[in-house]
Design a protein around this motif. Structure first.
Motif, short mmCIF file in Angstrom:
data_model
loop_
_atom_site.label_atom_id
_atom_site.label_comp_id
_atom_site.label_asym_id
_atom_site.label_seq_id
_atom_site.Cartn_x
_atom_site.Cartn_y
_atom_site.Cartn_z
N ALA A 24 0.77 -1.22 0.10
CA ALA A 24 0.01 0.05 0.07
C ALA A 24 1.03 1.12 0.01
N SER A 25 0.44 2.15 -0.93
CA SER A 25 1.39 3.52 -0.97
C SER A 25 1.73 4.10 0.57
N VAL A 26 0.51 4.12 1.37
CA VAL A 26 0.50 4.80 2.59
C VAL A 26 1.69 4.07 3.50
N ARG A 27 2.01 2.89 3.06
CA ARG A 27 2.93 2.21 3.96
C ARG A 27 4.44 2.26 3.37
N VAL A 28 4.51 2.45 1.98
CA VAL A 28 5.88 1.90 1.56
C VAL A 28 6.38 3.31 0.34
N SER A 29 5.28 4.14 0.09
CA SER A 29 5.91 5.11 -1.02
C SER A 29 6.65 6.26 -0.42
N GLU A 30 7.92 6.40 -1.15
CA GLU A 30 8.77 7.39 -0.74
C GLU A 30 8.72 8.68 -1.20
N HIS A 31 7.46 8.67 -2.21
CA HIS A 31 7.35 10.06 -2.80
C HIS A 31 6.96 11.00 -2.05
N THR A 32 7.14 12.42 -2.25
CA THR A 32 6.66 13.59 -1.43
C THR A 32 5.47 14.38 -2.11
N TYR A 33 5.66 14.04 -3.44
CA TYR A 33 4.52 14.75 -4.15
C TYR A 33 4.83 16.31 -4.42
N ALA A 34 5.93 16.66 -4.21
CA ALA A 34 6.26 18.04 -4.29
C ALA A 34 6.45 18.55 -5.70
N LEU A 35 6.04 19.79 -6.21
CA LEU A 35 6.24 20.05 -7.49
C LEU A 35 7.85 20.19 -7.70
N PRO A 36 8.28 20.03 -8.80
CA PRO A 36 9.70 19.42 -9.16
C PRO A 36 10.24 21.00 -9.30
N ALA A 37 11.72 20.97 -9.09
CA ALA A 37 12.40 22.35 -9.35
C ALA A 37 12.39 22.74 -10.69
N ASP A 38 12.57 21.89 -11.65
CA ASP A 38 12.84 22.27 -13.11
C ASP A 38 11.16 22.35 -13.64
N LEU A 39 10.39 22.70 -12.92
CA LEU A 39 8.84 22.73 -13.55
C LEU A 39 8.76 23.50 -14.86
N GLU A 40 9.26 24.47 -15.06
CA GLU A 40 9.11 25.01 -16.13
C GLU A 40 9.67 24.31 -17.39
N HIS A 41 10.83 24.00 -17.05
CA HIS A 41 11.62 22.86 -18.11
C HIS A 41 10.56 21.89 -18.60
N GLN A 42 9.85 21.02 -17.64
CA GLN A 42 8.96 19.72 -17.65
C GLN A 42 7.86 20.28 -18.61
N LEU A 43 7.25 21.59 -18.08
CA LEU A 43 5.97 21.90 -19.12
C LEU A 43 6.29 22.12 -20.39
N GLN A 44 7.47 22.13 -21.14
CA GLN A 44 7.84 22.06 -22.50
C GLN A 44 7.50 20.85 -22.90
N THR A 45 7.78 19.56 -22.45
CA THR A 45 7.18 18.32 -23.01
C THR A 45 6.23 17.40 -22.08
N ARG A 46 5.72 17.89 -21.04
CA ARG A 46 4.88 17.20 -20.18
C ARG A 46 3.87 18.08 -19.89
N TYR A 47 2.70 17.44 -19.27
CA TYR A 47 1.49 18.06 -19.28
C TYR A 47 1.18 17.73 -17.77
N TRP A 48 -0.01 18.88 -17.17
CA TRP A 48 -0.37 18.61 -15.79
C TRP A 48 -1.48 17.48 -15.87
N PHE A 49 -2.18 17.48 -16.99
CA PHE A 49 -3.22 16.37 -16.99
C PHE A 49 -3.35 16.00 -18.62
#
Length: 321
Positions: A24-49
């Motif tokens: 279960a993710s509540v038990r084992v996930s190590e993700h913080t779900y924080a917005l990435p530092a390179d967000l503006e760069h990511q949005l050149q090739t990635r999407y929010w939805f």
């Protein structure tokens, strides 16, 4: 007074979430779900939805407005989806789970089923937590302040539940949870195939990992429950299931209108977009495409062995004639 188990003991043993303590993710996930530092760069090739889930983004006026408008509308949708998810998990799904945990259904509850329900309840609380956390970050990034207190889908589901006779109340709550969990697993699977901002991708994948198990669990419990229902309960359940499924594929017109307006689109453009998404035929088309897992769970439970249920779902457009 609860009825005896309708399944042999070996079948009743299936009601688990399988290695929940280590998966279960509540038990084992190590993700913080924080917005990435390179967000503006990511949005050149990635999407929010995924744009494929927002067909109105293909409207000529939006395409002409450019990438920044597309990203803003996608972010609007994601924040709305996450706010909705937070409410759904707390106020709808976990209420449905309580009918299992606390014996509100006229059903003999095997211990494994009850334990898995408590684990699922914990999962949903975590899903609400990380959905809210990510929504707040994106809302701050874009300065999104107009967030509906209650999305239309939650309002519509609450209205259906409020209209339910007291004798069917627990059953109605369970059925809403069943439809929700079997639909969302399919939605998340499709969404996760897209190239999204990394924190969004991580959150959705963790959510999907849990929801795939939840979908199987709710399908098994529905099968277990269906075999115990009286004729009048089955008639009530069949009619309510049609209404619930349709609600899950309606468009929140008020919110979408405000989202499109916030991006500076004209009234004519907004009316054109809404016209293509609303109406019963559009709802039925989306339901037929998106409710496949729910319909399959019904088939597996023998729901469509009753000719009256086949006819009801066919008349509603959810099955072929």
């Amino acid at each position: 007074m609860t009825s005896a188990s309708p399944f042999p003991d070996s079948r009743a043993q299936r009601f688990t979430l399988g290695e929940w303590n280590t998966r279960a993710s509540v038990r084992v996930s190590e993700h913080t779900y924080a917005l990435p530092a390179d967000l503006e760069h990511q949005l050149q090739t990635r999407y929010w939805f995924p744009p494929a889930f927002l067909p109105y983004l293909n409207h000529p006026s939006i395409e002409a407005a450019g990438q920044s408008t597309l990203h803003r509308l996608s972010a609007n949708h994601l924040v709305y989806f996450l706010d909705y998810t937070t409410l759904l998990e707390h106020r709808i799904v976990n209420r449905a789970v309580e009918t299992i945990v606390h014996g509100e259904l006229d059903l003999n509850i095997p211990q494994r089923m009850k334990t898995a329900a408590l684990q699922l309840y914990t999962d949903e609380g975590f899903h609400a937590l990380f959905s809210n956390s990510l929504a707040e970050q994106i809302a701050r990034f874009y300065g999104i302040t107009q967030r509906p207190v209650m999305p239309q889908r939650i309002t519509r589901l609450n209205a259906l539940l409020a209209q339910t006779p007291d004798r069917h109340s627990a059953l109605a709550w369970f059925l809403v949870g069943f439809v929700s969990e079997t639909i969302i697993a399919r939605e998340l699977l499709d969404v996760c195939r897209e190239s999204l901002v990394t924190s969004v991708q991580e959150m959705l994948r963790d959510h999907l990992t849990d929801e795939a198990r939840h979908s199987r669990y709710f399908s098994e419990v529905f099968h277990y429950l269906w075999l115990t229902l009286t004729s009048s309960q089955r008639t009530f359940a069949a009619r309510l299931l049609v209404d619930i499924i349709q609600v899950f594929f309606e468009v929140d017109e008020r919110w979408l209108k405000e989202s499109l307006h916030s991006a500076g689109l004209s009234a004519a453009c907004i009316a054109d977009i809404l016209g293509g998404l609303t109406g019963i035929q559009a709802v039925v088309q989306r339901a037929r495409s998106g409710a496949g897992a729910t319909l399959q769970a019904l088939r597996n439970a023998g729901f469509f062995d009753l000719r009256s249920n086949q006819l009801l779902f066919t008349q509603a457009g959810l099955l072929d004639g």
